[in-house]
Design a protein around this motif. Structure first.
Motif, PDB file in Angstrom:
ATOM      1  N   LEU A 245      -4.726   8.926  22.809  1.00 43.64           N
ATOM      2  CA  LEU A 245      -4.548   7.497  22.515  1.00 43.64           C
ATOM      3  C   LEU A 245      -4.685   6.644  23.777  1.00 43.64           C
ATOM      4  CD1 LEU A 245      -1.544   7.635  20.009  1.00 43.64           C
ATOM      5  CD2 LEU A 245      -3.919   7.046  19.483  1.00 43.64           C
ATOM      6  N   LEU A 246      -4.135   7.154  24.884  1.00 41.37           N
ATOM      7  CA  LEU A 246      -4.231   6.424  26.139  1.00 41.37           C
ATOM      8  C   LEU A 246      -5.686   6.237  26.563  1.00 41.37           C
ATOM      9  CD1 LEU A 246      -3.038   5.200  28.734  1.00 41.37           C
ATOM     10  CD2 LEU A 246      -2.870   7.543  29.654  1.00 41.37           C
ATOM     11  N   ARG A 247      -6.469   7.302  26.500  1.00 44.10           N
ATOM     12  CA  ARG A 247      -7.852   7.222  26.903  1.00 44.10           C
ATOM     13  C   ARG A 247      -8.668   6.336  25.932  1.00 44.10           C
ATOM     14  NH1 ARG A 247     -11.073   6.713  31.098  1.00 44.10           N
ATOM     15  NH2 ARG A 247     -12.964   8.004  31.021  1.00 44.10           N
ATOM     16  N   THR A 248      -8.392   6.460  24.666  1.00 41.46           N
ATOM     17  CA  THR A 248      -9.094   5.626  23.682  1.00 41.46           C
ATOM     18  C   THR A 248      -8.812   4.151  23.919  1.00 41.46           C
ATOM     19  OG1 THR A 248      -8.985   7.411  22.038  1.00 41.46           O
ATOM     20  CG2 THR A 248      -9.397   5.185  21.215  1.00 41.46           C
TER      21      THR A 248
ATOM     22  N   LEU B  40     -27.722  19.294  16.426  1.00 39.55           N
ATOM     23  CA  LEU B  40     -26.363  19.433  15.894  1.00 39.55           C
ATOM     24  C   LEU B  40     -25.320  19.349  16.993  1.00 39.55           C
ATOM     25  CD1 LEU B  40     -24.467  20.148  13.486  1.00 39.55           C
ATOM     26  CD2 LEU B  40     -24.921  22.560  14.002  1.00 39.55           C
ATOM     27  N   LEU B  41     -25.709  19.735  18.216  1.00 40.78           N
ATOM     28  CA  LEU B  41     -24.762  19.780  19.330  1.00 40.78           C
ATOM     29  C   LEU B  41     -24.137  18.420  19.600  1.00 40.78           C
ATOM     30  CD1 LEU B  41     -23.778  22.052  21.153  1.00 40.78           C
ATOM     31  CD2 LEU B  41     -25.475  21.359  22.840  1.00 40.78           C
ATOM     32  N   ASN B  42     -24.929  17.353  19.479  1.00 46.34           N
ATOM     33  CA  ASN B  42     -24.416  16.021  19.797  1.00 46.34           C
ATOM     34  C   ASN B  42     -23.334  15.555  18.834  1.00 46.34           C
ATOM     35  OD1 ASN B  42     -25.821  15.434  22.149  1.00 46.34           O
ATOM     36  ND2 ASN B  42     -27.647  14.827  21.017  1.00 46.34           N
ATOM     37  N   SER B  43     -23.274  16.145  17.656  1.00 46.49           N
ATOM     38  CA  SER B  43     -22.237  15.768  16.703  1.00 46.49           C
ATOM     39  C   SER B  43     -20.988  16.625  16.843  1.00 46.49           C
ATOM     40  CB  SER B  43     -22.768  15.881  15.271  1.00 46.49           C
ATOM     41  OG  SER B  43     -23.125  17.218  14.972  1.00 46.49           O
ATOM     42  N   LEU B  44     -21.026  17.607  17.755  1.00 46.73           N
ATOM     43  CA  LEU B  44     -19.888  18.515  17.924  1.00 46.73           C
ATOM     44  C   LEU B  44     -19.216  18.422  19.280  1.00 46.73           C
ATOM     45  CD1 LEU B  44     -21.420  21.761  16.336  1.00 46.73           C
ATOM     46  CD2 LEU B  44     -19.935  20.080  15.226  1.00 46.73           C
ATOM     47  N   VAL B  45     -19.965  17.990  20.316  1.00 40.71           N
ATOM     48  CA  VAL B  45     -19.376  17.955  21.660  1.00 40.71           C
ATOM     49  C   VAL B  45     -18.256  16.924  21.720  1.00 40.71           C
ATOM     50  CG1 VAL B  45     -21.457  18.768  22.801  1.00 40.71           C
ATOM     51  CG2 VAL B  45     -21.113  16.313  22.438  1.00 40.71           C
ATOM     52  N   LEU B  46     -17.471  17.037  22.775  1.00 42.14           N
ATOM     53  CA  LEU B  46     -16.259  16.215  22.859  1.00 42.14           C
ATOM     54  C   LEU B  46     -16.566  14.734  23.034  1.00 42.14           C
ATOM     55  CD1 LEU B  46     -13.208  15.988  23.024  1.00 42.14           C
ATOM     56  CD2 LEU B  46     -13.341  16.512  25.460  1.00 42.14           C
ATOM     57  N   ILE B  47     -17.295  14.388  24.086  1.00 45.16           N
ATOM     58  CA  ILE B  47     -17.573  12.983  24.363  1.00 45.16           C
ATOM     59  C   ILE B  47     -18.985  12.855  24.885  1.00 45.16           C
ATOM     60  CG2 ILE B  47     -15.237  12.151  24.836  1.00 45.16           C
ATOM     61  CD1 ILE B  47     -15.629  12.796  27.739  1.00 45.16           C
TER      62      ILE B  47
ATOM     63  N   TRP C 275     -25.126  15.161  24.983  1.00 40.00           N
ATOM     64  CA  TRP C 275     -25.461  16.453  25.577  1.00 40.00           C
ATOM     65  C   TRP C 275     -26.960  16.672  25.515  1.00 40.00           C
ATOM     66  CZ3 TRP C 275     -22.544  19.346  28.545  1.00 40.00           C
ATOM     67  CH2 TRP C 275     -23.051  20.583  28.947  1.00 40.00           C
ATOM     68  N   PRO C 276     -27.610  16.928  26.634  1.00 46.29           N
ATOM     69  CA  PRO C 276     -27.078  17.008  28.004  1.00 46.29           C
ATOM     70  C   PRO C 276     -26.525  15.663  28.476  1.00 46.29           C
ATOM     71  CG  PRO C 276     -29.265  18.006  27.862  1.00 46.29           C
ATOM     72  CD  PRO C 276     -29.040  17.241  26.597  1.00 46.29           C
ATOM     73  N   PRO C 277     -25.630  15.684  29.482  1.00 49.99           N
ATOM     74  CA  PRO C 277     -25.013  14.438  29.944  1.00 49.99           C
ATOM     75  C   PRO C 277     -26.057  13.384  30.305  1.00 49.99           C
ATOM     76  CG  PRO C 277     -23.935  16.330  30.942  1.00 49.99           C
ATOM     77  CD  PRO C 277     -25.143  16.859  30.224  1.00 49.99           C
ATOM     78  N   ALA C 278     -25.859  12.181  29.823  1.00 48.71           N
ATOM     79  CA  ALA C 278     -26.790  11.087  30.098  1.00 48.71           C
ATOM     80  C   ALA C 278     -25.989   9.852  30.477  1.00 48.71           C
ATOM     81  CB  ALA C 278     -27.645  10.808  28.868  1.00 48.71           C
ATOM     82  N   PRO C 279     -25.927   9.514  31.763  1.00 51.01           N
ATOM     83  CA  PRO C 279     -25.079   8.404  32.218  1.00 51.01           C
ATOM     84  C   PRO C 279     -25.411   7.071  31.569  1.00 51.01           C
ATOM     85  CG  PRO C 279     -25.832   9.732  34.070  1.00 51.01           C
ATOM     86  CD  PRO C 279     -26.601  10.195  32.876  1.00 51.01           C
ATOM     87  N   TRP C 280     -26.638   6.906  31.108  1.00 53.35           N
ATOM     88  CA  TRP C 280     -27.007   5.602  30.526  1.00 53.35           C
ATOM     89  C   TRP C 280     -26.579   5.461  29.064  1.00 53.35           C
ATOM     90  CZ3 TRP C 280     -30.410   9.458  31.871  1.00 53.35           C
ATOM     91  CH2 TRP C 280     -31.035  10.126  30.827  1.00 53.35           C
ATOM     92  N   MET C 281     -26.089   6.582  28.464  1.00 54.20           N
ATOM     93  CA  MET C 281     -25.693   6.511  27.064  1.00 54.20           C
ATOM     94  C   MET C 281     -24.298   5.911  26.945  1.00 54.20           C
ATOM     95  SD  MET C 281     -28.167   7.582  25.222  1.00 54.20           S
ATOM     96  CE  MET C 281     -27.290   7.784  23.670  1.00 54.20           C
TER      97      MET C 281
ATOM     98  N   LEU D 193      -9.461  12.549  28.892  1.00 56.27           N
ATOM     99  CA  LEU D 193      -8.739  11.587  29.722  1.00 56.27           C
ATOM    100  C   LEU D 193      -9.415  11.372  31.075  1.00 56.27           C
ATOM    101  CD1 LEU D 193      -6.140   9.846  30.188  1.00 56.27           C
ATOM    102  CD2 LEU D 193      -5.136  11.908  31.207  1.00 56.27           C
ATOM    103  N   LEU D 194      -9.901  12.446  31.697  1.00 57.72           N
ATOM    104  CA  LEU D 194     -10.333  12.367  33.087  1.00 57.72           C
ATOM    105  C   LEU D 194     -11.841  12.370  33.288  1.00 57.72           C
ATOM    106  CD1 LEU D 194      -7.744  14.821  34.710  1.00 57.72           C
ATOM    107  CD2 LEU D 194      -7.601  12.335  34.512  1.00 57.72           C
ATOM    108  N   ALA D 195     -12.589  12.948  32.369  1.00 59.10           N
ATOM    109  CA  ALA D 195     -14.031  13.052  32.572  1.00 59.10           C
ATOM    110  C   ALA D 195     -14.729  11.729  32.278  1.00 59.10           C
ATOM    111  CB  ALA D 195     -14.602  14.160  31.691  1.00 59.10           C
ATOM    112  N   SER D 196     -15.964  11.622  32.759  1.00 61.66           N
ATOM    113  CA  SER D 196     -16.762  10.432  32.491  1.00 61.66           C
ATOM    114  C   SER D 196     -17.001  10.282  30.991  1.00 61.66           C
ATOM    115  CB  SER D 196     -18.106  10.541  33.207  1.00 61.66           C
ATOM    116  OG  SER D 196     -19.004   9.538  32.750  1.00 61.66           O
ATOM    117  N   PRO D 197     -16.897   9.076  30.461  1.00 63.14           N
ATOM    118  CA  PRO D 197     -17.081   8.884  29.018  1.00 63.14           C
ATOM    119  C   PRO D 197     -18.492   9.161  28.537  1.00 63.14           C
ATOM    120  CG  PRO D 197     -16.921   6.771  30.139  1.00 63.14           C
ATOM    121  CD  PRO D 197     -16.574   7.817  31.141  1.00 63.14           C
TER     122      PRO D 197
END
Length: 302
Positions: free
Chosen positions: A295-298, A113-120, A123-129, A195-199
């Protein structure tokens, strides 16, 4: 003929009497005032006046309900921010804690369920996703991420902070203004993270809103001329952890803190004659900034 200065008065004449001086404010001895608290009758200056249904009251009487311990001589006033004084000044704080705990328990029972609630991201962070979530139109994640936690220490720290900071703020601002402060601060933290964190880096937790409460608490204590050293020391410790502990979304902390200071200042310093306009107008401007950053980040990611 006019009498020379310093010459004795003529027969039947009286020396001019100096005008009687006004009492000074009990919290600001250098300020004269003709207004007294309707409960304890101590003199108060315009900065200390808190509007009541009849006259004005001092901050201490508003805070403890009676001031001197005598029965109140006026109906309960509004809070320093113009909110209604409630029988349970921590009701919304309790509700927010329950919501956070309910989401935490739901995640513990179903971690996917966590993956449908986190911001971007993932989770856990996966750079290849690939980027997912807000960039694909799921703006609700800006809100749901404010109530998600995975580790027990994470939710424990945030909920303790919410209880310690939220209760006094809810009592001082009133329920609606307190809830507006909490949500706007949390959204500002989410927007700056987006805006600032890795997507591909997930973000979760109520930390943005909690730092907003820190900022508003500092503003309120300054407004009431309280000793600010304890809250500033606690804030400094939290900022040290923010920038030295790995895995913490510092963007959420800073975004929430800035929003909390701005909204908190508007809440406790708004002029009475247009209090609601200034308070909710400030909240609206911060929300406009949140939308603009989102909007800017999107646009950058799509």
């Amino acid at each position: 003929m006019d009498q020379a200065p310093g010459s004795p008065q003529g027969p039947g004449e009286q020396a001019p009497q100096p005008a009687p001086s006004l009492p000074t404010c009990y919290r600001h001895p250098d300020r004269e005032t003709g207004v007294r608290c309707t409960r304890c009758e101590r003199p108060i200056c315009p900065e200390c006046m808190i509007s009541a249904s009849v006259g004005f009251q001092c901050p201490e009487c508003v805070r403890d309900g009676s001031g001197t311990g005598h029965a109140p001589t006026a109906t309960l006033p509004r809070t320093i921010a113009g909110g209604t004084i409630a029988a349970d000044p921590r009701l919304f704080t309790k509700i927010l804690i329950v919501i956070n705990l309910a989401v935490f328990l739901a995640v513990q029972m179903n971690n996917s369920l966590l993956n449908s609630l986190v911001l971007i991201g993932q989770w856990p962070p996966a750079p290849w996703m690939p980027t997912e979530g807000v960039a694909e139109g799921e703006w609700y994640r800006l809100v749901t991420s404010m109530f998600t936690h995975e580790e027990i220490w994470h939710i424990a720290f945030n909920m303790l902070s919410l209880w310690w900071l939220g209760g006094p703020l809810e009592a001082a601002l009133g329920r609606v203004r307190y809830l507006a402060l909490y949500l706007v601060s949390g959204l500002a933290g989410s927007a700056l993270t987006y805006l600032l964190a890795s997507p591909s880096e997930g973000s979760l937790g109520a930390s943005g809103a909690i730092f907003g409460l820190f900022g508003a608490t500092a503003v309120l204590m300054r407004r009431l001329n309280y000793d600010m050293r304890p809250v500033l020391a606690l804030l400094a410790i939290n900022l040290i952890f923010t920038f030295t502990w790995s895995g913490i979304a510092w963007e959420a902390h800073i975004g929430g803190l800035v929003a909390g200071v701005v909204v908190g200042y508007a809440m406790v310093h708004a002029p009475r004659e247009r209090r609601a306009l200034v308070q909710y107008g400030t909240c609206g401007l911060v929300l406009v900034a949140v939308i603009a950053l989102t909007l800017l980040r999107t646009f950058q990611l799509t």
